[in-house]
Every structure is written in structure tokens, then in C-alpha cells.
Design an enzyme around this catalytic site. Structure first.
Site, mmCIF file in Angstrom:
data_model
loop_
_atom_site.group_PDB
_atom_site.id
_atom_site.type_symbol
_atom_site.label_atom_id
_atom_site.label_comp_id
_atom_site.label_asym_id
_atom_site.label_seq_id
_atom_site.Cartn_x
_atom_site.Cartn_y
_atom_site.Cartn_z
ATOM 1 N N GLU A 195 4.130 -5.238 7.500
ATOM 2 C CA GLU A 195 3.275 -4.200 8.107
ATOM 3 C C GLU A 195 3.568 -3.979 9.584
ATOM 4 O O GLU A 195 3.389 -2.874 10.099
ATOM 5 C CB GLU A 195 1.791 -4.563 7.943
ATOM 6 N N GLU B 164 -0.377 -9.341 -0.479
ATOM 7 C CA GLU B 164 -1.803 -9.653 -0.246
ATOM 8 C C GLU B 164 -2.551 -9.733 -1.586
ATOM 9 O O GLU B 164 -3.416 -10.578 -1.781
ATOM 10 C CB GLU B 164 -2.428 -8.597 0.664
ATOM 11 N N GLY C 288 0.689 -5.056 1.107
ATOM 12 C CA GLY C 288 -0.469 -5.149 0.218
ATOM 13 C C GLY C 288 -0.121 -5.788 -1.118
ATOM 14 O O GLY C 288 -0.987 -6.383 -1.773
ATOM 15 N N ALA D 229 0.859 -1.192 0.000
ATOM 16 C CA ALA D 229 0.000 0.000 0.000
ATOM 17 C C ALA D 229 0.891 1.236 0.000
ATOM 18 O O ALA D 229 2.034 1.187 0.461
ATOM 19 C CB ALA D 229 -0.866 -0.007 1.256
HETATM 20 C C1 LIG Z 1 -10.885 5.165 10.483
HETATM 21 C C2 LIG Z 1 -9.901 4.061 10.487
HETATM 22 C C3 LIG Z 1 -10.246 2.977 9.509
HETATM 23 C C4 LIG Z 1 -9.147 2.053 9.475
HETATM 24 C C5 LIG Z 1 -9.342 0.979 8.524
HETATM 25 C C6 LIG Z 1 -8.206 0.958 7.649
HETATM 26 C C7 LIG Z 1 -8.275 -0.146 6.691
HETATM 27 C C8 LIG Z 1 -7.241 0.112 5.687
HETATM 28 C C9 LIG Z 1 -6.987 -1.100 4.924
HETATM 29 C C10 LIG Z 1 -5.756 -0.876 4.202
HETATM 30 C C11 LIG Z 1 -5.071 -2.153 4.118
HETATM 31 C C12 LIG Z 1 -3.717 -1.910 3.662
HETATM 32 C C13 LIG Z 1 -2.936 -3.141 3.912
HETATM 33 C C14 LIG Z 1 -1.591 -2.984 3.333
HETATM 34 C C15 LIG Z 1 -0.679 -2.344 3.999
HETATM 35 C C16 LIG Z 1 0.647 -2.173 3.397
HETATM 36 O O1 LIG Z 1 0.973 -2.663 2.345
HETATM 37 S S1 LIG Z 1 1.729 -1.214 4.242
HETATM 38 C C17 LIG Z 1 3.166 -1.207 3.212
HETATM 39 C C18 LIG Z 1 3.900 -2.487 3.294
HETATM 40 N N1 LIG Z 1 5.130 -2.397 2.512
HETATM 41 C C19 LIG Z 1 6.279 -2.100 3.053
HETATM 42 O O2 LIG Z 1 6.401 -1.916 4.231
HETATM 43 C C20 LIG Z 1 7.429 -1.979 2.118
HETATM 44 C C21 LIG Z 1 8.118 -0.684 2.329
HETATM 45 N N2 LIG Z 1 9.221 -0.482 1.391
HETATM 46 C C22 LIG Z 1 10.385 -1.101 1.515
HETATM 47 O O3 LIG Z 1 10.632 -1.932 2.359
HETATM 48 C C23 LIG Z 1 11.442 -0.703 0.540
HETATM 49 O O4 LIG Z 1 11.162 0.571 0.086
HETATM 50 C C24 LIG Z 1 11.572 -1.661 -0.672
HETATM 51 C C25 LIG Z 1 10.245 -1.848 -1.360
HETATM 52 C C26 LIG Z 1 12.129 -3.000 -0.202
HETATM 53 C C27 LIG Z 1 12.548 -1.027 -1.695
HETATM 54 O O5 LIG Z 1 13.773 -0.759 -1.051
HETATM 55 P P1 LIG Z 1 14.869 0.157 -1.788
HETATM 56 O O6 LIG Z 1 15.053 -0.321 -3.157
HETATM 57 O O7 LIG Z 1 16.040 0.189 -0.868
HETATM 58 O O8 LIG Z 1 14.230 1.600 -1.909
HETATM 59 P P2 LIG Z 1 13.781 2.620 -0.762
HETATM 60 O O9 LIG Z 1 14.786 3.701 -0.690
HETATM 61 O O10 LIG Z 1 13.431 1.924 0.469
HETATM 62 O O11 LIG Z 1 12.418 3.177 -1.398
HETATM 63 C C28 LIG Z 1 12.427 3.976 -2.572
HETATM 64 C C29 LIG Z 1 11.370 5.038 -2.410
HETATM 65 O O12 LIG Z 1 10.095 4.415 -2.395
HETATM 66 C C30 LIG Z 1 9.377 4.821 -1.223
HETATM 67 N N3 LIG Z 1 8.519 3.691 -0.821
HETATM 68 C C31 LIG Z 1 8.873 2.428 -0.681
HETATM 69 N N4 LIG Z 1 7.822 1.680 -0.341
HETATM 70 C C32 LIG Z 1 6.769 2.514 -0.271
HETATM 71 C C33 LIG Z 1 5.403 2.325 0.029
HETATM 72 N N5 LIG Z 1 4.884 1.124 0.322
HETATM 73 N N6 LIG Z 1 4.603 3.401 0.027
HETATM 74 C C34 LIG Z 1 5.097 4.632 -0.265
HETATM 75 N N7 LIG Z 1 6.391 4.865 -0.581
HETATM 76 C C35 LIG Z 1 7.211 3.804 -0.573
HETATM 77 C C36 LIG Z 1 10.447 5.133 -0.207
HETATM 78 O O13 LIG Z 1 9.957 5.961 0.782
HETATM 79 C C37 LIG Z 1 11.507 5.788 -1.083
HETATM 80 O O14 LIG Z 1 11.126 7.102 -1.332
HETATM 81 P P3 LIG Z 1 11.783 8.316 -0.519
HETATM 82 O O15 LIG Z 1 11.296 8.213 0.888
HETATM 83 O O16 LIG Z 1 11.272 9.521 -1.210
HETATM 84 O O17 LIG Z 1 13.258 8.139 -0.610
#
Ligand SMILES: CCCCCCCCCCCCC/C=C/C(=O)SCCNC(=O)CCNC(=O)[C@H](O)C(C)(C)COP(=O)(O)OP(=O)(O)OC[C@H]1O[C@@H](n2cnc3c(N)ncnc32)[C@H](O)[C@@H]1OP(=O)(O)O
Length: 717
Positions: A123, A103, A100, A61
């Protein structure tokens, strides 16, 4: 967004398109809904493949969207839509399938992964659980024990391990999308009814109660006070015990609580802070994006104690050729053995051959003439380090970067011993150096931007999060630690015990309280520093509790004088069953000693409660953080927070000390510091710093706005 095309005649190909990691933003989710609709309504399409643009399936996500009201199609029904499709849907997993992203893949009927792809549900590190059906589908697919492991640790598995777990159906070393398309052609005629994971029964386990009890105990111990890991276990328990629809309802309830929690905000802040610190700048105006690092193919590590050994291992594992040097032959042999076994263990864990040929050993400095970078990790003694830097400066080829693994000594003084002070920087590693993720890169007043860029880049190659900080006593981490430790000692003088202070700090979320930590690292370390600083001399006619004009606690020194250095001597703030023992037990001798000390100094013990321990230790530490920002030693609060979470075991679900100050409320932190400073005017670290006052006067802005209130560095470029 998502792109759609028809390939190989009958396969609908959906490509997620949102660089850099194809996160599931509102536009991407809308794209999936639209393109899936197209594929399912196209009569020529018999099966569907979902892949990600540019070799990355999906990073999950879009975390940035979590801080504003959710828009676009929600993920849960979207994934339900994929799973209930009448045509087979295949996920082609390249690069990453996380959160996500995984998922979504679990909603597909088949999963084909590249052997090197990384899959996981991380997460929990964002203060959440896999709330788009992940907590319900994963245990049904791979069983409860494996799902508990993956979801509560958030660890990534490779495609190869995913195959063993039954998480994917096939792995390939070839082009994953081509393989997935071939696979989609092969299953085009098979109705996907039996492939819907949500309809699978959860594999039975002989003793679910014991399994979940054990898991709950582990997560509570690993991350004290963190909500997300506990909720993850509860959600998986629902998968194991309830029908799918009810399990999904439980997942939704638990996710709703986490989603709006301060802990989730803190952990998501920490995620972005870790990335933000890579975009470093120096007061001169030099920046990460305008400075090219120098090439480091070969490095030398001088001093093979615990730190030098760990640094050597980290360098070798990063592919750097290393000369490891130690003058004492016996120690050199011991170090060689220790380094080899660390490399072998590391290689075994990563399933590769140990790179023993990347390291050679020397008992003299001559090889320094032929390396790109030197890291000295000798004893923390300025005279010794100065001499070494003089020798290195004469010996090294032009352009060799000279780095010191000092934990707090003046980098400028070291640089001034060399012919090229611009090549000198601090590289402050944390023990064990091949494991800990943090590196403080310390620039002196004459360090060149290229030297800083080189150290930052080298840290990254070693898998570390490097934070660039200015030069001052203790840099960022150890400078802030000083008032924290001081408060803990003062609290003992005033009436409490090491056990109570540690209990409060551990309940807050630290892995170890301050006294347990002191016993582990050795009381003699700080004793030696205080000696060198002339703090052990009591001025004539002054109380032993005043040194250099400020309140001072001699408790640590008195214990050292008795040979109580902590775990290694079997006695410190606690007692241990033997020297080197690890189980800390309260020590009646120490309680008696504290009472005697109070009597000697005319102190009357008073009742110190939980709140006072927490506020005095933590607010004094935060106050120093504000001073560090004010002095320009750290560029922003994120730098301090990353240092504290990754280097000093600050609980990630509390974001870091500066983030936490914002959570508590800056006004409150200021008021409590004022209160304690009034009570203890002889403790300067409790005097609220000007920046804190300035922020409060300006309405206590959120942490990401604090930089606007810091002095702008004067660009000298
Ligand atoms: C009223 C309340 C109601 C509540 C109900 C709510 C219900 C909501 C339901 C919603 C359900 C959602 C369920 C899903 C949740 C998720 O998926 S949470 C996200 C899970 N994913 C992660 O945690 C992965 C995160 N990313 C990483 O681990 C790494 O970035 C990578 C993918 C392994 C890549 O690594 P690398 O190549 O080293 O690059 P980075 O420098 O880390 O990243 C590059 C840029 O990308 C940005 N980024 C990475 N992942 C995300 C992301 N998931 N979302 C947004 N941005 C992301 C990262 O920040 C970097 O950018 P900069 O910060 O600008 O440098």
C-alpha cells in the site's frame, strides 16, 4: 463476486472471482460476506477454505474503486467477521496475496501458501498504509522489525520466506487448494480462539524507541516528503504500544488522512500509468495489440562500458543468450570479470544459480551473423555509431533487429546507414542498466511496428517498464532535462548557490538536486555534447552568455576547463575529500568563482527564493513536456510521467511532471511561465507552449483527458 461449494464432505470452499487478480471489489466483498454466512450456517461444514480463482489468491482492494464513493460491505468488519468465525478458516494462498488480500489472509486462522506465491503489503506505493487491520495484525504475527520492513518498503516475499517469517503456517509445492482443504480437515475440531491474530500480544522488543526512531529516519531519507511511509511507521508504533482496538482507531485516523491526499492520488495514477504505457501506439496507427514481436533467443551487445555491462546482465537474467563484444582486449577481460560478478550477486539475491553459461565474449563482430538482435552501447559518437550500423547491416542475417542505446542521437540517421532501416530502433537504457526499471524505446520514421514491439517485449522480459517514444534530440527524458538544467545554471548566474538549488529540489522530493546529480554523472558528459553541438564557440562581438541566438550559461564549460568534472576528479559544483569521494561539501572556491563571473559579466546578484528555484526549474521542464506532447513524441502524459518517475527520480508521490502540472493548476503554471518569460525574454524554454494555453482555454481538463486535445495521428496503415 465469490463462489461457494462444499468439498471433501465438510469443508466450505470460498473462491474469490474477479479476474485478472481477484481484487476485492464491492461485488467480491459482498460475495465473501454471503458465502461465509452460508459456510458458517451450514451444519455439515466444519471448516472453511478461502482461495482465489485461477491460481491467484487476491491482489488487494480494487484500486479503481478508490476514486469514487465506497460502496458495498467495508473491508475492516468483513475481515473481523472472518477472524471471529466459530469454525476454523484457512487461506489458500496461490499466486499473490497483496494489500487487502494479505489482510484478509491475516484475518484467517491459518495460512497455507505455495512456495512461489508472493505476499506483501504494498500500500505504501499507492500512498496508503495497510488500512484494513494489516498494520495492527502483521506486527503481532511476525514482530515489529519484520513488519516495519515489509510495510514501509512494500516488498513482496515468497511463500518460502513468509514461512521463515512466521507469516504463513505451511508452504507447499503442490496444489495449494488441495493442501489447504486437507489442512482444514485436520483442524476442523480445533476451536479457532487461540488463532485470532488480533488477540496476540505484540512480541516485545528491547528498545522500541530506538527501533522506531531508526525506522522513521530511514523512511524520511528514502522518500523525502512522502506521507505514507511515515504514517506506516506511526501505525506500527500504535500496534506495538496500544491495545488492538486503540491501534485500529489510530490506523483508521492515519488512513483517513492518506486516503484523501494528493499524494495517494499521484501514486495511484502512477500505478495505472505504468500499465497504460504498455498499450503503446505509433503515429502510423500501429499498436501493441495488433503487432507481434519477433522472437529474441540470442542477442549481441557491442561496447562493454558501464552501460553495455548492465545491458548484458539484464539480458542474461531474462533468459536471453548473449554475445558480449568489446574490441579492446584488456577492457573485454575486465568486463567479463565485472559481468560474472554482477550475475553471481544477482543470482545469490534471487536464490538461483548464476547463468554464466548464457554469455560468451568476443573481441570481433563475427558472431553478429548469428543473433536475433544487436544492442550497441558504444561511446555517444554519431560517426562511430554510423560506421557500426553499416557493418552490422552487412554482417547480420536477414531480419536481425538493430538497436542503439543512444541517449539522444538521431535514430533515423543510424537507420539510414543500414539496408533495412525498418529493423532499427533506439533502446535507451538507464544506468545501472540491470537495475533501473525504465527503457525508452525510440521509433524512427522508418522503424517497423514489429521492431518496436520486439524492443518493448524484450524490455518487459528484462523486468522493465518500456515506454515507446518518437525520435527527437534527447527523446523524452533528456529533452526535458535540458531546460531544467539550463534554469539551474541561470539561477547560479543570477545570485544563488548550488547548495540552495539542490536543497530546494531535494525538499521537493528528488533523491538528488541537479548539481549533486551533475557531479555524480560527470560534468564532462554535457560538455562533450555541447562541444559537438558547436555551443562552445562565442560569436565575435557577442556576449559569452549568448550562443546561437539564445541565452547560454558557460558556467559548466568553465568548470570543465579547470578540470572540475565532479566526483571523479574530487571537484565540481562541490568539493569532495578525494577523487571518487561521495560526500559533497560546499566549496568556497566555487562561491568566489561565481562572484567573479557575475562581476565580469555585469550581473548583480539578487535574492532568489525557494519558490523561484522550484518554479523556474520545474515549470521549464513541464513546459517542454507539453511541447513533447504537442509534437507527438510521447503519446500521452502518462508516458512522460512514467519516464520521469522511473528514469529521473521524480518523486512518485508527485505523480510525474505532467500530473504535477495538473495538481498545481495549469492556469497557475501558465501564469508563472508567462511571468518568468517576460522577465527573461531571451530564454525560449520559458515561453509557454501552445498546448498548455489550449488546455487552459479549455478549462484545464484533468490529465486523463489531455489526449483529446492532442493532434490525432494520421493512420498510414
Ligand atoms: C473520507 C475518507 C475515508 C477514508 C477511510 C478509508 C478507509 C478505507 C479502508 C480501505 C482499506 C483498504 C486497504 C487495502 C488496500 C489495498 O489493498 S490497496 C491494493 C494493494 N495491492 C496492490 O498494490 C497490488 C497491485 N497489483 C500488482 O502489484 C500487480 O498487478 C500484481 C497483482 C502483482 C499482478 O501483476 P501482473 O501479473 O504483472 O499484472 P498487472 O499488469 O500488474 O495487472 C493486471 C491488471 O490488473 C489490474 N490490477 C492489478 N491489481 C489491481 C488492484 N488491486 N485493483 C485494481 N486493479 C488491479 C492492473 O491495473 C492491470 O490492469 P490494466 O491496468 O487494465 O492493465
Amino acid at each position: 463476486m465469490a463462489q461457494y461449494s462444499r468439498v471433501s464432505g465438510t469443508v466450505g470452499l470460498i473462491t474469490l472471482l474477479n479476474p485478472p487478480v481477484n481484487a476485492l471489489s464491492a461485488a467480491v466483498r459482498q460475495g465473501i460476506v454471503d458465502t461465509l454466512d452460508k459456510a458458517l450456517s451450514d451444519r455439515k461444514v466444519k471448516s472453511v477454505v478461502i482461495c482465489g480463482h485461477n491460481g491467484k489468491f487476491c491482489g488487494g482492494a480494487d484500486i479503481r474503486e478508490f476514486s469514487s464513493p465506497l460502496t458495498g460491505p467495508p473491508l475492516i468488519p468483513l475481515i473481523q467477521g472472518v477472524e471471529s468465525a466459530a469454525k476454523p478458516v484457512v487461506a489458500a494462498i496461490d499466486g499473490v496475496a497483496l494489500g487487502g488480500g494479505l489482510e484478509l489472509a491475516l484475518g484467517c486462522h491459518y495460512r497455507i501458501a505455495h512456495s512461489k506465491a508472493r505476499l506483501g503489503l504494498p500500500e505504501v506505493h499507492l500512498g496508503l498504509l495497510p488500512g484494513a487491520g494489516g498494520s495492527q495484525r502483521l506486527p503481532r504475527l511476525i514482530g515489529v522489525p519484520a513488519a516495519l520492513d515489509l510495510i514501509t518498503t512494500g516488498r513482496h516475499v515468497t511463500g518460502a520466506e513468509a514461512l521463515q517469517l512466521g507469516l504463513v503456517d505451511k508452504v507447499t509445492d503442490r496444489n495449494t487448494v488441495d493442501e489447504a482443504v486437507k489442512f482444514a480437515l485436520s483442524v476442523a475440531d480445533q476451536p479457532p480462539n487461540s488463532r485470532r491474530v488480533s488477540t496476540f500480544p505484540c512480541p516485545r522488543h528491547p528498545d522500541l524507541d530506538a527501533l522506531f526512531e531508526g525506522a522513521m529516519q530511514r523512511v524520511r531519507q528514502r522518500a523525502r516528503g512522502a506521507l505514507a511511509p511515515v504514517a506506516c511507521v506511526q501505525a506500527i508504533r500504535a500496534a506495538a504500544t496500544l491495545p488492538y482496538a486503540q491501534g485500529m482507531e489510530r490506523e483508521r485516523e492515519l488512513m483517513a488522512t492518506l486516503f484523501t491526499s494528493g499524494q495517494a492520488r499521484a501514486q495511484q495514477y502512477h500505478f495505472f500509468a505504468q500499465r497504460a504505457v504498455g498499450r503503446w501506439s505509433m503515429p502510423s496507427g500501429a499498436r501493441w495489440d495488433t503487432t507481434k514481436p519477433g522472437a529474441v533467443h540470442k542477442a549481441m551487445v557491442i561496447g562493454l562500458g558501464t552501460m553495455g555491462r548492465g545491458i548484458s546482465v539484464a539480458l542474461v537474467q531474462a533468459g536471453v543468450s548473449v554475445v558480449a563484444m568489446e574490441t579492446n582486449e584488456k577492457q573485454l577481460m575486465e568486463a567479463k570479470q565485472a559481468i560474472s560478478s554482477m550475475l553471481e550477486r544477482g543470482a545469490k539475491r534471487r536464490g538461483v544459480a548464476p547463468a554464466l553459461d548464457k554469455i560468451r565474449y568476443s573481441w570481433n563482430m563475427e558472431p553478429a551473423a548469428d543473433v536475433d538482435l544487436v544492442i550497441e552501447a558504444v561511446f555517444e559518437d554519431m560517426a562511430l555509431k554510423k560506421k557500426l550500423f553499416q557493418q552490422l547491416s552487412a554482417l547480420c542475417k536477414p531480419g536481425t533487429f538493430l538497436c542503439s542505446n543512444t541517449s539522444g542521437l538521431d535514430v533515423d540517421q543510424l537507420a539510414s546507414e543500414t539496408r533495412h532501416p525498418e529493423l532499427v530502433v533506439g533502446m535507451h537504457f538507464f544506468a545501472p542498466a540491470h537495475v533501473m526499471k525504465l527503457l525508452e524505446v525510440v521509433y524512427g520514421s522508418r522503424s517497423s511496428p514489429q521492431a518496436v514491439a520486439t524492443a518493448m517485449e524484450l524490455g518487459k522480459r528484462m523486468g522493465k517498464v518500456s515506454v515507446a517514444v518518437g525520435n527527437c534530440r534527447g527523446f523524452v527524458g533528456n529533452r526535458m532535462l535540458k531546460p531544467y538544467l539550463e534554469q539551474a545554471f541561470f539561477l547560479l548566474e543570477e545570485g544563488t548557490t548550488p547548495e540552495f538549488v539542490d536543497q530546494v529540489l531535494e525538499e521537493f522530493g528528488f533523491a538528488m538536486g541537479v548539481f549533486r546529480m551533475s557531479d555524480l554523472s560527470g560534468l564532462d558528459v554535457g560538455w562533450r555534447v555541447r562541444k559537438a553541438d558547436g555551443l562552445l564557440n562565442v560569436s565575435e562581438g557577442h556576449s559569452a552568455r549568448i550562443r546561437q541566438g539564445c541565452r547560454y550559461s558557460p558556467l559548466g564549460d568553465l568548470l570543465c576547463e579547470q578540470g572540475r568534472f565532479g566526483q571523479k576528479t574530487g571537484r565540481g559544483w562541490y568539493q569532495y575529500d578525494k577523487p571518487g569521494g561521495r560526500v559533497a561539501k560546499p566549496d568556497p572556491w566555487l562561491h568566489g568563482f561565481l562572484e567573479k563571473f557575475r562581476t565580469q559579466h555585469g550581473l548583480v546578484a539578487h535574492r532568489i527564493d525557494h519558490q523561484e528555484v522550484l518554479e523556474r526549474c520545474l515549470y521549464a521542464l513541464m513546459n517542454e513536456g507539453f511541447r513533447i506532447l504537442e509534437d507527438g513524441i510521447a503519446a500521452g502524459p502518462e508516458d512522460i510521467d512514467v519516464i520521469y518517475v522511473l528514469g529521473y527520480s521524480w518523486p512518485p508521490h508527485r505523480g510525474g511532471p505532467m500530473f504535477y502540472a495538473g495538481m498545481v493548476g495549469l492556469q497557475k503554471v501558465l501564469e508563472r511561465l508567462e511571468h518568468y518569460h517576460q522577465e527573461h525574454p531571451d530564454i525560449p524554454s520559458l515561453k509557454p507552449c501552445n498546448l498548455l494555453r489550449k488546455l487552459v482555454v479549455n478549462g484545464s481538463p484533468p490529465v486523463h483527458k489531455w489526449r483529446e486535445f492532442l493532434k490525432k495521428p494520421q493512420s498510414q496503415l
